[in-house]
Scaffold this motif. Sequence first.
Motif, PDB file in Angstrom:
ATOM      1  N   ALA A   6     100.358 -34.537 -93.271  1.00 29.64           N
ATOM      2  CA  ALA A   6      99.642 -35.201 -92.180  1.00 29.64           C
ATOM      3  C   ALA A   6     100.615 -35.741 -91.138  1.00 29.64           C
ATOM      4  O   ALA A   6     100.375 -35.636 -89.922  1.00 29.64           O
ATOM      5  N   LEU A   7     101.715 -36.308 -91.594  1.00 30.93           N
ATOM      6  CA  LEU A   7     102.729 -36.836 -90.672  1.00 30.93           C
ATOM      7  C   LEU A   7     103.342 -35.724 -89.841  1.00 30.93           C
ATOM      8  O   LEU A   7     103.564 -35.875 -88.635  1.00 30.93           O
ATOM      9  N   ALA A   8     103.608 -34.590 -90.472  1.00 32.63           N
ATOM     10  CA  ALA A   8     104.252 -33.478 -89.774  1.00 32.63           C
ATOM     11  C   ALA A   8     103.393 -32.944 -88.637  1.00 32.63           C
ATOM     12  O   ALA A   8     103.921 -32.480 -87.617  1.00 32.63           O
ATOM     13  N   HIS A   9     102.097 -33.010 -88.765  1.00 27.07           N
ATOM     14  CA  HIS A   9     101.213 -32.492 -87.714  1.00 27.07           C
ATOM     15  C   HIS A   9     101.359 -33.263 -86.401  1.00 27.07           C
ATOM     16  O   HIS A   9     101.210 -32.680 -85.326  1.00 27.07           O
ATOM     17  N   GLY A  10     101.639 -34.554 -86.474  1.00 25.02           N
ATOM     18  CA  GLY A  10     101.697 -35.347 -85.261  1.00 25.02           C
ATOM     19  C   GLY A  10     102.989 -36.083 -85.023  1.00 25.02           C
ATOM     20  O   GLY A  10     103.064 -36.901 -84.108  1.00 25.02           O
ATOM     21  N   ALA A  11     104.015 -35.800 -85.819  1.00 26.29           N
ATOM     22  CA  ALA A  11     105.273 -36.549 -85.726  1.00 26.29           C
ATOM     23  C   ALA A  11     106.030 -36.239 -84.446  1.00 26.29           C
ATOM     24  O   ALA A  11     105.883 -35.170 -83.840  1.00 26.29           O
ATOM     25  N   GLU A  12     106.842 -37.200 -84.024  1.00 24.59           N
ATOM     26  CA  GLU A  12     107.800 -37.009 -82.948  1.00 24.59           C
ATOM     27  C   GLU A  12     109.204 -37.116 -83.538  1.00 24.59           C
ATOM     28  O   GLU A  12     109.384 -37.548 -84.667  1.00 24.59           O
ATOM     29  N   ASP A  13     110.183 -36.705 -82.750  1.00 18.63           N
ATOM     30  CA  ASP A  13     111.563 -36.863 -83.212  1.00 18.63           C
ATOM     31  C   ASP A  13     111.947 -38.334 -83.218  1.00 18.63           C
ATOM     32  O   ASP A  13     111.459 -39.106 -82.390  1.00 18.63           O
ATOM     33  N   PRO A  70     111.397 -29.453 -98.570  1.00 18.65           N
ATOM     34  CA  PRO A  70     111.412 -28.209 -99.338  1.00 18.65           C
ATOM     35  C   PRO A  70     110.028 -27.611 -99.579  1.00 18.65           C
ATOM     36  O   PRO A  70     109.921 -26.502-100.110  1.00 18.65           O
ATOM     37  N   VAL A  71     108.969 -28.336 -99.209  1.00 18.11           N
ATOM     38  CA  VAL A  71     107.600 -27.881 -99.480  1.00 18.11           C
ATOM     39  C   VAL A  71     107.092 -27.018 -98.322  1.00 18.11           C
ATOM     40  O   VAL A  71     107.063 -27.482 -97.174  1.00 18.11           O
ATOM     41  N   PRO A  72     106.677 -25.780 -98.564  1.00 16.35           N
ATOM     42  CA  PRO A  72     106.216 -24.900 -97.483  1.00 16.35           C
ATOM     43  C   PRO A  72     105.049 -25.470 -96.685  1.00 16.35           C
ATOM     44  O   PRO A  72     104.962 -25.254 -95.479  1.00 16.35           O
ATOM     45  N   ALA A  73     104.146 -26.209 -97.347  1.00 19.04           N
ATOM     46  CA  ALA A  73     102.994 -26.767 -96.633  1.00 19.04           C
ATOM     47  C   ALA A  73     103.442 -27.732 -95.540  1.00 19.04           C
ATOM     48  O   ALA A  73     102.841 -27.781 -94.460  1.00 19.04           O
ATOM     49  N   LYS A 114     119.349 -37.752 -93.847  1.00 26.50           N
ATOM     50  CA  LYS A 114     119.282 -39.076 -94.456  1.00 26.50           C
ATOM     51  C   LYS A 114     117.922 -39.713 -94.222  1.00 26.50           C
ATOM     52  O   LYS A 114     117.359 -40.363 -95.121  1.00 26.50           O
ATOM     53  N   LEU A 115     117.376 -39.537 -93.022  1.00 24.07           N
ATOM     54  CA  LEU A 115     116.049 -40.069 -92.738  1.00 24.07           C
ATOM     55  C   LEU A 115     115.020 -39.461 -93.678  1.00 24.07           C
ATOM     56  O   LEU A 115     114.150 -40.160 -94.214  1.00 24.07           O
ATOM     57  N   PHE A 116     115.104 -38.153 -93.890  1.00 29.49           N
ATOM     58  CA  PHE A 116     114.154 -37.507 -94.796  1.00 29.49           C
ATOM     59  C   PHE A 116     114.329 -38.008 -96.225  1.00 29.49           C
ATOM     60  O   PHE A 116     113.346 -38.333 -96.907  1.00 29.49           O
ATOM     61  N   GLU A 117     115.570 -38.083 -96.684  1.00 25.52           N
ATOM     62  CA  GLU A 117     115.815 -38.446 -98.083  1.00 25.52           C
ATOM     63  C   GLU A 117     115.491 -39.905 -98.372  1.00 25.52           C
ATOM     64  O   GLU A 117     115.036 -40.233 -99.477  1.00 25.52           O
ATOM     65  N   THR A 118     115.712 -40.802 -97.411  1.00 28.89           N
ATOM     66  CA  THR A 118     115.539 -42.233 -97.682  1.00 28.89           C
ATOM     67  C   THR A 118     114.151 -42.757 -97.344  1.00 28.89           C
ATOM     68  O   THR A 118     113.696 -43.725 -97.955  1.00 28.89           O
ATOM     69  N   ARG A 119     113.472 -42.120 -96.359  1.00 30.61           N
ATOM     70  CA  ARG A 119     112.195 -42.681 -95.940  1.00 30.61           C
ATOM     71  C   ARG A 119     111.001 -41.761 -96.092  1.00 30.61           C
ATOM     72  O   ARG A 119     109.879 -42.226 -96.299  1.00 30.61           O
ATOM     73  N   LEU A 120     111.224 -40.453 -95.972  1.00 28.91           N
ATOM     74  CA  LEU A 120     110.092 -39.523 -95.930  1.00 28.91           C
ATOM     75  C   LEU A 120     109.850 -38.808 -97.252  1.00 28.91           C
ATOM     76  O   LEU A 120     108.705 -38.533 -97.609  1.00 28.91           O
ATOM     77  N   HIS A 121     110.921 -38.515 -97.970  1.00 26.49           N
ATOM     78  CA  HIS A 121     110.778 -37.725 -99.190  1.00 26.49           C
ATOM     79  C   HIS A 121     109.927 -38.429-100.235  1.00 26.49           C
ATOM     80  O   HIS A 121     109.233 -37.773-101.028  1.00 26.49           O
ATOM     81  N   ALA A 122     109.956 -39.761-100.235  1.00 22.52           N
ATOM     82  CA  ALA A 122     109.200 -40.521-101.240  1.00 22.52           C
ATOM     83  C   ALA A 122     107.700 -40.508-100.979  1.00 22.52           C
ATOM     84  O   ALA A 122     106.902 -40.825-101.874  1.00 22.52           O
ATOM     85  N   LEU A 123     107.279 -40.132 -99.771  1.00 23.02           N
ATOM     86  CA  LEU A 123     105.850 -40.090 -99.471  1.00 23.02           C
ATOM     87  C   LEU A 123     105.179 -38.951-100.226  1.00 23.02           C
ATOM     88  O   LEU A 123     105.796 -37.909-100.466  1.00 23.02           O
ATOM     89  N   PRO A 124     103.910 -39.104-100.610  1.00 27.31           N
ATOM     90  CA  PRO A 124     103.184 -37.990-101.250  1.00 27.31           C
ATOM     91  C   PRO A 124     103.130 -36.784-100.323  1.00 27.31           C
ATOM     92  O   PRO A 124     103.180 -36.922 -99.087  1.00 27.31           O
ATOM     93  N   GLU A 125     103.000 -35.614-100.913  1.00 25.15           N
ATOM     94  CA  GLU A 125     103.030 -34.389-100.118  1.00 25.15           C
ATOM     95  C   GLU A 125     101.953 -34.372 -99.047  1.00 25.15           C
ATOM     96  O   GLU A 125     102.206 -33.964 -97.907  1.00 25.15           O
ATOM     97  N   ASP A 126     100.730 -34.807 -99.385  1.00 23.04           N
ATOM     98  CA  ASP A 126      99.660 -34.758 -98.399  1.00 23.04           C
ATOM     99  C   ASP A 126      99.943 -35.685 -97.217  1.00 23.04           C
ATOM    100  O   ASP A 126      99.590 -35.388 -96.067  1.00 23.04           O
ATOM    101  N   GLN A 127     100.625 -36.802 -97.460  1.00 21.83           N
ATOM    102  CA  GLN A 127     100.982 -37.703 -96.365  1.00 21.83           C
ATOM    103  C   GLN A 127     102.061 -37.082 -95.485  1.00 21.83           C
ATOM    104  O   GLN A 127     102.046 -37.254 -94.259  1.00 21.83           O
TER     105      GLN A 127
END
Length: 355
Positions: free
Chosen positions: A146-153, A163-166, A130-143
């Motif tokens: 970038a978020l995935a490189h430094g994100a915490e749980d 769903p994007v391999p990058a 739900k967190l991914f679908e409601t808050r993260l999925h709408a972000l552009p892929e490049d964002q």
Amino acid sequence: MSDWTPKLNPTVDLRRLPLNAEEGFVLSRLDGHTREKDLPALTGFPPDKLRDILARLVSQGALLPGTEAASPVNTVRPPEAPAPFTDHPAPSLDASDTEPLPEAESSDGSDDDAGATDDVPEAVLGDYRKLFETRLHALPEDQRVALAHGAEDPELSALCFDPVPAVIKAVLENSRVGLAHARLIARHHRNPVGLEALVARAAFAADTGVRRFLVRNPQLPAALFRRLWAMRRLMEHHKLTVDRDVPEQTRRTARELLRQRFSTGPSEEKVELILNTEGRALGALVGMPVDGKTTSLLCGRTYRSPMLVQNIARWSAAPPALIAHLLKQELVRRQPQLRMMLARHPNAPADAKRA
């Protein structure tokens, strides 16, 4: 931190406790075997903060107290707002993702060990999704990359549903990524490129939980499956061929690998496969002969299972020495139908056919 192993309290209904998001997340990472000092790497929390969380969970009755548990740094629980992505105060931790194998067969080193169970309850998985679908999925892929490189749980776990391999590659490059995230990717990611990136990490590819979810992933490429399972035991190949949770494409590849491994594998594994399945595995090995050592090992046993004898009798490649050995067994002597089946086998001794 101590060697204390936090364990859930089986007498407490966790759904009725006023847990916050951090406490629910820590509970989702507990498997009853991981020691306190190993939890920082699994949860991403600093040792002092994790000690506070565990102390609060013990005080609320969620965890069984242990004599080795360290005293909390701060026992006063500050007020916290509920996590914005959850609709309930605490995740339900009574759901289990462990599923029984289709056959109760023993196998050393197989992927159905207790350690292969998924330690993330369905309620927590729903929060991440739900967190991914409601808050993260709408972000552009490049964002998202970038978020995935430094994100915490919980954001890091939520990005495992991307769903994007990058994005998945960026998650895997995050210093906080662990086995729990790898299992989420193996279970929910549906792009072969992302799965390849996951398996490129040897520590993740060797985890029984990751492997269990990979073989149930419909997007697992056949070439990648072969690379992962080429040298696994024959019993493990057989279990995949009869596991209804495994997609047909992967089961088909498993059957091919089973035949290839049966022709070249150790004699001891061949005997283990035949005996432990009571000969049921022979149905997938039509026309596959066995070597002299395998025959010798099979002929050195006493047979008491009618099902095993019947399946060997239906096996066209059963060696003559094994047919002759079975005809001498007390079980066969007492059951005329078994003797008749063996006597009709193409490799039966001539005197048995005349009788």
